[in-house]
Design a protein around this motif. Structure first.
Motif, PDB file in Angstrom:
ATOM      1  N   UNK A 229      49.317  48.251  29.555  1.00  9.29           N
ATOM      2  CA  UNK A 229      49.567  47.074  30.390  1.00  9.29           C
ATOM      3  C   UNK A 229      48.574  46.995  31.561  1.00  9.29           C
ATOM      4  N   UNK A 230      48.151  45.790  31.874  1.00  8.27           N
ATOM      5  CA  UNK A 230      47.367  45.537  33.083  1.00  8.27           C
ATOM      6  C   UNK A 230      47.430  44.048  33.387  1.00  8.27           C
ATOM      7  N   UNK A 231      47.094  43.681  34.618  1.00  6.19           N
ATOM      8  CA  UNK A 231      47.108  42.297  35.051  1.00  6.19           C
ATOM      9  C   UNK A 231      45.674  41.870  35.360  1.00  6.19           C
ATOM     10  N   UNK A 232      45.128  40.888  34.642  1.00  8.31           N
ATOM     11  CA  UNK A 232      43.809  40.367  34.997  1.00  8.31           C
ATOM     12  C   UNK A 232      43.899  39.556  36.283  1.00  8.31           C
ATOM     13  N   UNK A 233      42.942  39.753  37.180  1.00  8.48           N
ATOM     14  CA  UNK A 233      42.961  39.079  38.473  1.00  8.48           C
ATOM     15  C   UNK A 233      41.923  37.975  38.605  1.00  8.48           C
ATOM     16  N   UNK A 234      40.785  38.120  37.937  1.00 11.19           N
ATOM     17  CA  UNK A 234      39.737  37.106  38.080  1.00 11.19           C
ATOM     18  C   UNK A 234      38.660  37.317  37.031  1.00 11.19           C
ATOM     19  N   UNK A 235      38.070  36.222  36.591  1.00  8.91           N
ATOM     20  CA  UNK A 235      36.851  36.269  35.795  1.00  8.91           C
ATOM     21  C   UNK A 235      35.655  36.307  36.739  1.00  8.91           C
ATOM     22  N   UNK A 236      34.651  37.074  36.368  1.00  8.48           N
ATOM     23  CA  UNK A 236      33.402  37.138  37.122  1.00  8.48           C
ATOM     24  C   UNK A 236      32.269  36.647  36.240  1.00  8.48           C
TER      25      UNK A 236
END
Length: 282
Positions: A229-236
């Motif tokens: 599990x992880x939470x994506x925070x932003x695309x770069x």
């Protein structure tokens, strides 16, 4: 097995019944009993977080680029991962280095007709391009994304005063605490975008809510927990720029938790004209 792996396996079971300690006068309490006491409350809390609140960003966790355009950091905030675990960033995170971009290769000039065709194709596929699976932006830009995941570390070593009869060698001191932390990382490729389509087909009929349809949807299945599990925070979106690197940050790809206050704001926004809305909230 470390505490982080144990926690992941417990929440990876998805659904199971709970066992709590039954205390009685004269009961010998050891490490197993105290660990099961902690697991009982942690597992129940994570289950409720996962199935009732959902996963995503609760508040904060904005992503910023450092002045030298070589690193990113995450601001304070809170998120829940897909296992229901709380990811708390109390202060600004440490800067995370960005990957170095390959040196762009010189390109041969294209005929004017080809340039015009490519421009038209780009306009037609602008909406479609947002959901494609490749990891390249236009020109020489490359996509990565920033994520946050659960991380535990042992700390606060203490002297071992009595050893276990099963241990051949007793360490002089062992960690006395487990700190629930987080880990920020940069991963190659785009993050999956949240789906905005309603998963419940024919939920409304004739202007009325179909409770039968809603009940069947809830009964169909329970959400499962991914292995990592992880939470994506932003695309770069990284692009060579002069002697350095240009970075575009897109936080709209992050999943969010729909808290009661947020749902209330959505209802007010949908039902009341802007000029009649109450000001100041709570």
């Amino acid at each position: 097995m470390d505490h982080s792996t144990e926690a992941l396996e417990r929440c990876g079971d998805d659904l199971r019944t709970f066992v709590r300690n039954r205390y009685f006068y004269g009961k010998l309490l050891d490490v197993h009993h105290f660990e099961s006491e902690q697991s009982y409350f942690n597992d129940k809390r994570w289950l409720l977080n996962r199935l009732i609140s959902g996963f995503g960003v609760v508040c904060g966790l904005d992503v910023h680029v450092t002045d030298d355009r070589k690193r990113v950091f995450v601001g304070p905030g809170v998120a829940l991962d897909q296992a229901g675990r709380e990811l708390v960033v109390p202060v600004r995170s440490k800067p995370i280095p960005l990957p170095e971009l390959p040196v762009p290769q010189a390109k041969e000039p294209r005929p004017p007709q080809q340039v015009e065709l490519d421009k038209k194709e780009k306009e037609r596929g602008r909406d479609r391009d947002r959901n494609r699976d490749d990891d390249r932006c236009d020109d020489d830009r490359v996509y990565h994304h920033v994520g946050i995941r659960w991380h535990e570390c042992e700390s606060d070593p203490e002297l071992v005063r009595v050893g276990s009869a099963c241990d051949e060698q007793v360490a002089p001191c062992v960690p006395g605490s487990v700190r629930e932390r987080y880990e920020i990382f940069v991963r190659e490729g785009r993050a999956p975008r949240p789906e905005w389509q309603c998963e419940v087909a024919e939920l409304f009929s004739g202007g009325r809510l179909s409770y039968d349809t809603l009940a069947r949807h809830v009964t169909a299945s329970c959400p499962s927990v991914p292995r990592h599990p992880y939470i994506p925070l932003a695309d770069l979106c990284l692009k060579p720029e002069g002697g350095g690197c240009g970075v575009e940050v897109d936080i709209t790809i992050r999943p969010i938790v729909y808290t009661n206050d947020l749902l209330f704001e959505l209802l007010i926004g949908a039902l009341m004209p802007a000029q009649n809305r109450p000001r100041g909230g709570k």
